[in-house]
Design a protein around this motif. Structure first.
Motif, mmCIF file in Angstrom:
data_model
loop_
_atom_site.group_PDB
_atom_site.id
_atom_site.type_symbol
_atom_site.label_atom_id
_atom_site.label_comp_id
_atom_site.label_asym_id
_atom_site.label_seq_id
_atom_site.Cartn_x
_atom_site.Cartn_y
_atom_site.Cartn_z
ATOM 1 N N HIS A 151 0.806 -1.224 0.000
ATOM 2 C CA HIS A 151 0.000 0.000 0.000
ATOM 3 C C HIS A 151 0.839 1.275 0.000
ATOM 4 O O HIS A 151 0.368 2.339 0.376
ATOM 5 C CB HIS A 151 -0.972 0.019 1.190
ATOM 6 C CG HIS A 151 -1.693 -1.267 1.395
ATOM 7 N ND1 HIS A 151 -2.802 -1.612 0.651
ATOM 8 C CD2 HIS A 151 -1.448 -2.309 2.234
ATOM 9 C CE1 HIS A 151 -3.216 -2.811 1.042
ATOM 10 N NE2 HIS A 151 -2.417 -3.253 1.988
ATOM 11 N N GLY A 152 2.119 1.156 -0.376
ATOM 12 C CA GLY A 152 2.993 2.331 -0.364
ATOM 13 C C GLY A 152 3.566 2.617 1.011
ATOM 14 O O GLY A 152 3.860 3.762 1.342
ATOM 15 N N SER A 153 3.762 1.569 1.795
ATOM 16 C CA SER A 153 4.323 1.748 3.136
ATOM 17 C C SER A 153 5.783 2.187 3.038
ATOM 18 O O SER A 153 6.418 2.069 1.992
ATOM 19 C CB SER A 153 4.245 0.444 3.938
ATOM 20 O OG SER A 153 5.242 -0.457 3.491
ATOM 21 N N GLY A 154 6.317 2.642 4.160
ATOM 22 C CA GLY A 154 7.714 3.063 4.209
ATOM 23 C C GLY A 154 8.695 1.909 4.140
ATOM 24 O O GLY A 154 9.899 2.120 4.043
ATOM 25 N N THR A 155 8.189 0.667 4.170
ATOM 26 C CA THR A 155 9.069 -0.512 4.141
ATOM 27 C C THR A 155 9.109 -1.173 2.773
ATOM 28 O O THR A 155 9.564 -2.307 2.648
ATOM 29 C CB THR A 155 8.603 -1.550 5.184
ATOM 30 O OG1 THR A 155 7.285 -1.975 4.834
ATOM 31 C CG2 THR A 155 8.616 -0.979 6.587
ATOM 32 N N SER A 156 8.608 -0.472 1.751
ATOM 33 C CA SER A 156 8.534 -1.093 0.425
ATOM 34 C C SER A 156 8.801 -0.061 -0.655
ATOM 35 O O SER A 156 9.102 1.096 -0.365
ATOM 36 C CB SER A 156 7.141 -1.704 0.228
ATOM 37 O OG SER A 156 6.165 -0.682 0.266
ATOM 38 N N SER A 157 8.687 -0.503 -1.916
ATOM 39 C CA SER A 157 8.877 0.354 -3.090
ATOM 40 C C SER A 157 10.269 0.980 -3.124
ATOM 41 O O SER A 157 10.434 2.185 -3.279
ATOM 42 C CB SER A 157 7.798 1.453 -3.153
ATOM 43 O OG SER A 157 6.521 0.886 -3.263
ATOM 44 N N THR A 158 11.281 0.130 -2.995
ATOM 45 C CA THR A 158 12.656 0.619 -3.054
ATOM 46 C C THR A 158 12.974 1.114 -4.465
ATOM 47 O O THR A 158 12.336 0.716 -5.442
ATOM 48 C CB THR A 158 13.655 -0.493 -2.681
ATOM 49 O OG1 THR A 158 13.521 -1.564 -3.635
ATOM 50 C CG2 THR A 158 13.411 -1.020 -1.268
#
Length: 190
Positions: A110-117
């Motif tokens: 969902h676009g968390s701060g722990t993903s989408s590097t």
């Protein structure tokens, strides 16, 4: 579970725990595994993760074990990574980078701060990203820095909390529609 109560589902594939109430509600359940693939009406489906051994490990959290599905036609591809996080993104980038390219990306977790590097976004190279988030959600997804990262890569971004239902149409061109724009009410904030 409401969907399972309303629609006839003969087989559900998931990475949920076998004692999950959702699994119990399903008529038949199987675990998704990297390498599972099938074709249906000219569309190819391939599970990219999790690896089978992850189900036996206690180090994997449920999000890390999300079924990551790539759906493709001759012309377009859609990547549905579930709630994977940076570690799983890195594993995919380094193990199967050639299978990650997709025109549309459902933003991981969902676009968390722990993903989408940055490395993951570079490997997928989407033209469109969809952030599946609820209005004023308690997790504040998507994180502003993550949402901005997509813009830095030139990715067109849509959010379900602003767009409502998003419909994709894969034809000669990739097109999308946003329910709230097509069926605007005067109280919708634009």
């Amino acid at each position: 579970m409401t969907i399972l109560q309303q629609l006839p589902v003969t087989l559900m594939s998931s990475s949920l725990s076998l004692d999950s109430p959702i699994v119990a509600q399903a008529g038949q359940h199987q675990r998704c595994h990297a390498g599972d693939q099938w074709d249906w009406d000219g569309v190819h489906f391939e599970v990219l993760q999790p690896v089978a051994i992850s189900y036996e490990s206690s180090k994997w959290r449920p999000n890390a074990r999300s079924c990551t599905l790539r759906v493709s036609t001759e012309r377009y591809a859609l990547l549905l990574p579930g709630d994977i996080e940076a570690i799983q993104e890195d594993e995919l980038v380094h193990s199967i980078p050639d299978k990650l390219k997709a025109d549309v990306l459902l933003a991981p977790h969902h676009g968390s701060g722990t993903s989408s590097t940055a490395a993951f976004l570079q490997a997928v190279h989407p033209s469109l990203a969809i952030f599946q988030v609820g209005y004023l959600n308690r997790y504040h997804h998507p994180k502003s820095e993550v949402f901005a990262r997509y813009a830095e890569f030139g990715v067109n971004r849509l959010r379900t909390d602003e767009s409502g239902a998003i419909t994709l149409q894969f034809g000669a061109l990739l097109q999308f529609s946003q329910f709230r724009q097509e069926h605007a009410r005067y109280w919708y904030h634009q």
